[in-house]
Design an enzyme around this catalytic site. Structure first.
Site, PDB file in Angstrom:
ATOM      1  N   LYS A 126     -10.718  31.569  15.730  1.00 22.96           N
ATOM      2  CA  LYS A 126      -9.038  31.656  16.768  1.00 22.96           C
ATOM      3  C   LYS A 126      -7.794  30.250  16.172  1.00 22.96           C
ATOM      4  CE  LYS A 126      -9.814  30.460  20.598  1.00 22.96           C
ATOM      5  NZ  LYS A 126      -8.506  30.014  21.737  1.00 22.96           N
ATOM      6  N   ARG A 144      -5.464  29.387  29.681  1.00 22.90           N
ATOM      7  CA  ARG A 144      -7.426  29.420  29.876  1.00 22.90           C
ATOM      8  C   ARG A 144      -7.682  29.548  30.488  1.00 22.90           C
ATOM      9  NH1 ARG A 144     -10.771  24.697  27.505  1.00 22.90           N
ATOM     10  NH2 ARG A 144     -12.286  25.704  28.756  1.00 22.90           N
ATOM     11  N   ARG A 150     -22.954  24.797  11.692  1.00 18.18           N
ATOM     12  CA  ARG A 150     -22.012  24.259  11.186  1.00 18.18           C
ATOM     13  C   ARG A 150     -22.507  22.701  11.040  1.00 18.18           C
ATOM     14  NH1 ARG A 150     -17.808  24.981  15.226  1.00 18.18           N
ATOM     15  NH2 ARG A 150     -16.789  26.465  15.137  1.00 18.18           N
ATOM     16  N   ARG A 196     -23.071  18.018  14.866  1.00 22.40           N
ATOM     17  CA  ARG A 196     -22.345  17.845  15.921  1.00 22.40           C
ATOM     18  C   ARG A 196     -22.851  17.841  17.502  1.00 22.40           C
ATOM     19  NH1 ARG A 196     -15.940  17.974  16.248  1.00 22.40           N
ATOM     20  NH2 ARG A 196     -17.345  20.030  17.124  1.00 22.40           N
ATOM     21  N   ARG A 215     -20.161  26.525  26.767  1.00 23.46           N
ATOM     22  CA  ARG A 215     -18.942  27.382  26.479  1.00 23.46           C
ATOM     23  C   ARG A 215     -18.282  28.130  26.841  1.00 23.46           C
ATOM     24  NH1 ARG A 215     -18.025  24.512  20.726  1.00 23.46           N
ATOM     25  NH2 ARG A 215     -15.610  25.634  20.448  1.00 23.46           N
TER      26      ARG A 215
END
Ligand code: ZN
Length: 218
Positions: A13, A88, A127, A161, A172
């Site tokens: 996004k 949101r 990641r 992370r 999430r």
């Protein structure tokens, strides 16, 4: 043109928002930037937000909405804007509509970036970040470092992370389904939603989105 960009975490996004805003010559307004700006300038809203964050609590809608309102009242947003991360939830979407209505403005389109859930998990959980400089990022599949676990840029150690762990990602996604997805239905009723497959190269997705917006608004 006034656009709201929605999509699950990992849909790209932020990247799309930057390119689209540039192509459309409208400001890119992200919640992250709003918070950073208000906090670094020490505005009353920024101070409030900081208090909640320090206490490990969610920042209430009215604080976020206040920041967004201030930003939307800036001259550069008069002719249009691209919202990223706001609204949101349903409450924020409803308040935003009322705010805009008060200025005889309205949302023109809602771009919904669609991506399969498994792909989101693969993207985020792959990641790797450099311990020495967090702007040095890699991906075990999509942009692997030359040597496993070592930063190409500075030789620092690469690690995953906490935010990028699979559990956090799934969590999430659940929050997104529960909190944010209802706004897509809300905007669908108004006939504003354009759904774009977010898979593929960044430039391809941007092109797809630009084409869809063109069709939607002409
Ligand atoms: Zn590095």
């Amino acid at each position: 043109m006034r656009i709201v960009l929605v999509g699950p975490p990992g849909a790209g996004k932020g990247t799309q928002a930057q390119y689209l805003a540039k192509n459309l010559s409208i400001p890119h307004i992200s919640t992250g930037d709003l918070f950073r700006a208000n906090i670094s300038q020490g505005t009353p809203l920024g101070q409030k937000a900081q208090e909640y964050m320090k206490a490990g609590q969610l920042v209430p809608d009215e604080v976020t909405i206040g920041m967004a309102k201030d930003r939307l009242d800036q001259p550069d947003a008069a002719e249009g804007f691209l919202l990223d991360g706001f609204p949101r939830n349903l409450n924020q979407a409803e308040v935003l509509d009322r705010l805009l209505e008060g200025d005889s403005r309205k949302i023109d389109a809602v771009l919904d970036l669609e991506i399969p859930e498994d792909e989101v998990v693969k993207r985020i959980a792959g990641r790797r970040t450099c311990r020495t400089d967090s702007s040095h990022t890699f991906h075990v599949v999509y942009s692997p470092p030359k040597a496993e676990g070592v930063c190409d840029v500075c030789g620092g150690e690469l690690y995953q992370r906490e935010d990028d762990s699979e559990d956090t990602v799934r969590n999430r996604l659940e929050v997104y389904h529960r909190e944010t997805e209802p706004i897509i239905d809300y905007y669908k009723v108004q006939g504003l939603v354009v759904t774009i497959p977010a898979l593929g190269k960044v430039a391809e997705v941007t092109q797809r989105a630009m084409e869809a917006l063109r069709q939607k608004t002409t």
